[in-house]
Structure formats: structure tokens, C-alpha cells
Design a protein around this motif. Structure first.
Motif, PDB file in Angstrom:
ATOM      1  N   PHE A   4       0.856  -1.178   0.000  1.00  0.00           N
ATOM      2  CA  PHE A   4       0.000   0.000   0.000  1.00  0.00           C
ATOM      3  C   PHE A   4       0.893   1.228   0.000  1.00  0.00           C
ATOM      4  O   PHE A   4       1.924   1.247   0.667  1.00  0.00           O
ATOM      5  N   PHE A   5       0.489   2.253  -0.748  1.00  0.00           N
ATOM      6  CA  PHE A   5       1.303   3.454  -0.761  1.00  0.00           C
ATOM      7  C   PHE A   5       0.471   4.675  -1.102  1.00  0.00           C
ATOM      8  O   PHE A   5      -0.681   4.572  -1.506  1.00  0.00           O
ATOM      9  N   MET A   6       1.082   5.845  -0.940  1.00  0.00           N
ATOM     10  CA  MET A   6       0.421   7.108  -1.220  1.00  0.00           C
ATOM     11  C   MET A   6       0.748   7.554  -2.643  1.00  0.00           C
ATOM     12  O   MET A   6       1.838   7.287  -3.144  1.00  0.00           O
ATOM     13  N   PRO A  30     -11.391   1.619  -5.738  1.00  0.00           N
ATOM     14  CA  PRO A  30     -11.675   0.979  -4.446  1.00  0.00           C
ATOM     15  C   PRO A  30     -11.003   1.671  -3.261  1.00  0.00           C
ATOM     16  O   PRO A  30     -10.985   1.124  -2.167  1.00  0.00           O
ATOM     17  N   PHE A  31     -10.458   2.875  -3.473  1.00  0.00           N
ATOM     18  CA  PHE A  31      -9.772   3.591  -2.398  1.00  0.00           C
ATOM     19  C   PHE A  31     -10.266   5.031  -2.371  1.00  0.00           C
ATOM     20  O   PHE A  31     -10.864   5.523  -3.322  1.00  0.00           O
ATOM     21  N   ALA A  44     -12.897  13.303  -4.018  1.00  0.00           N
ATOM     22  CA  ALA A  44     -12.960  13.344  -5.482  1.00  0.00           C
ATOM     23  C   ALA A  44     -14.116  12.512  -6.029  1.00  0.00           C
ATOM     24  O   ALA A  44     -14.480  12.658  -7.193  1.00  0.00           O
ATOM     25  N   GLN A  45     -14.699  11.642  -5.213  1.00  0.00           N
ATOM     26  CA  GLN A  45     -15.832  10.834  -5.651  1.00  0.00           C
ATOM     27  C   GLN A  45     -17.159  11.588  -5.515  1.00  0.00           C
ATOM     28  O   GLN A  45     -18.204  11.064  -5.867  1.00  0.00           O
ATOM     29  N   LYS A  65      -4.041   5.873   0.850  1.00  0.00           N
ATOM     30  CA  LYS A  65      -3.693   4.465   1.030  1.00  0.00           C
ATOM     31  C   LYS A  65      -4.415   3.643  -0.021  1.00  0.00           C
ATOM     32  O   LYS A  65      -5.638   3.530  -0.004  1.00  0.00           O
ATOM     33  N   GLY A  66      -3.648   3.092  -0.938  1.00  0.00           N
ATOM     34  CA  GLY A  66      -4.230   2.265  -1.977  1.00  0.00           C
ATOM     35  C   GLY A  66      -3.308   1.125  -2.337  1.00  0.00           C
ATOM     36  O   GLY A  66      -2.092   1.223  -2.175  1.00  0.00           O
ATOM     37  N   GLU A  67      -3.884   0.041  -2.829  1.00  0.00           N
ATOM     38  CA  GLU A  67      -3.088  -1.109  -3.265  1.00  0.00           C
ATOM     39  C   GLU A  67      -2.275  -0.681  -4.478  1.00  0.00           C
ATOM     40  O   GLU A  67      -2.772  -0.036  -5.386  1.00  0.00           O
TER      41      GLU A  67
END
Length: 87
Positions: A4-6, A30-31, A44-45, A65-67
Motif C-alpha cells: 500500500f502506498f500514497m 476501491p480507495f 474526489a468521488q 492508502k491504496g493497493e
């Protein structure tokens, strides 16, 4: 092990249609994705949040935090909205 990273970049759009497409793209992820303009931060969604920001101005997009693979794919999909100082 999944990493996971920014991710952070600068985005821009110039029309309501572009803003709608941007929100649609962000909503399919999904993040969580945030947009920042100075001290104002919106999701942003959210079309209401996105439309509350200035159109035609560069904005900072952040994924906290996202895959790794999903965020990298999202970065590729963002290309039409990336801000370039040379443009």
C-alpha cells in the motif's frame, strides 16, 4: 504481500463534462481520493465537492492508502486530467 502506498499528482479540468467524467473515474476506484485547493479538501468521488472547487485551476489529488497495482492503473487512467505547466 500486497503493498500500500500514497499517490499524489496535480489535475485540472475545464468543463462540466470533464468534471463529470473525472468524478465517474474516481468513483470507480476501491480507495479514497481527495482533492485539495489551498485549505479546502473534498472527496474526489463527490460531484458536489468537485464542483465546489474552481474549474480550470490546478488541484492536488491525493490517494492516502491504496493497493499498489490499483493505484498505478488509476494513475494511467488519470492522464487526460493531469496538469502540465507546459500546456
Amino acid at each position: 504481500m500486497v503493498g500500500f502506498f500514497m499517490y499524489k499528482t496535480t489535475v485540472i479540468w475545464h468543463t462540466l463534462e470533464e468534471a463529470r467524467r473525472f468524478v465517474q473515474l474516481c468513483s470507480s476506484q476501491p480507495f479514497s481520493i481527495d482533492l485539495t485547493d489551498g485549505d479546502c479538501v473534498v472527496h474526489a468521488q463527490s460531484i458536489i465537492g468537485v464542483l465546489s472547487l474552481p474549474m480550470g485551476e490546478p488541484l492536488t489529488l491525493s490517494v492516502a492508502k491504496g493497493e499498489e497495482k490499483a493505484v498505478a492503473a488509476f494513475g494511467e487512467q488519470l492522464k487526460p486530467f493531469l496538469f502540465s505547466r507546459e500546456a
